[in-house]
Design a protein around this motif. Structure first.
Motif: not given
Length: 143
Positions: A1-4, A57-63, A67-69, A84-95
């Motif tokens: 499911m995560y990969t999809f 919304v898709i990003g929130f679900i993914l986040y 398991e990385v999160g 890890l900082r890019l994908t878990m903090l910077e990418h979501p926050l700035i977007n």
């Protein structure tokens, strides 16, 4: 499911970027040619807004299913790992900030009386939102 969900999030991003670029370019063309703000211009901006919100919304679900999160929140010193900082903090926050700017642009353009004002609000806010989004895309993971 995560990969999809991850692949869907990445694929949908192409549509979001295309629509945002289209909305910004359309607004600049409208400004430079001093044309009237038409229903077509409104629809381009609206579709860009809708697609960006769906991406959020898709990003929130993914986040929250990642398991990385969960590992990032439980690992001490996770912010010292750039990927890890890019994908878990910077990418979501700035977007999220970029999407807020796009939403503000949509809301404020409706209050403008002139076509010039409508194009200007969309060009400025959508353009800033697009720049922020482009700045935090994890390019190394995308290609």
């Amino acid at each position: 499911m995560y990969t999809f969900i991850q692949k869907f999030h990445s694929g949908w991003a192409y549509l979001v970027l295309l629509l945002l670029v289209l909305a910004v370019v359309n607004s600049f063309l409208g400004l430079s040619s001093k044309k009237d703000f038409s229903a077509k211009d409104r629809k381009i901006a609206l579709f860009a807004l809708i697609f960006t919100h769906v991406q959020l919304v898709i990003g929130f679900i993914l986040y929250f299913v990642s398991e990385v999160g969960m590992k990032a929140f439980s690992t001490q010193g996770a912010m010292k790992i750039p990927e890890l900082r890019l994908t878990m903090l910077e990418h979501p926050l700035i977007n999220i900030i970029g999407i807020v700017l796009i939403t503000i642009g949509w809301s404020t353009h409706k209050k403008q009386e002139s076509s010039n004002g409508k194009f200007k609000k969309i060009a400025i806010f959508y353009g800033l939102g697009l720049l922020l989004i482009l700045s935090r895309i994890p390019w190394s993971l995308w290609f």
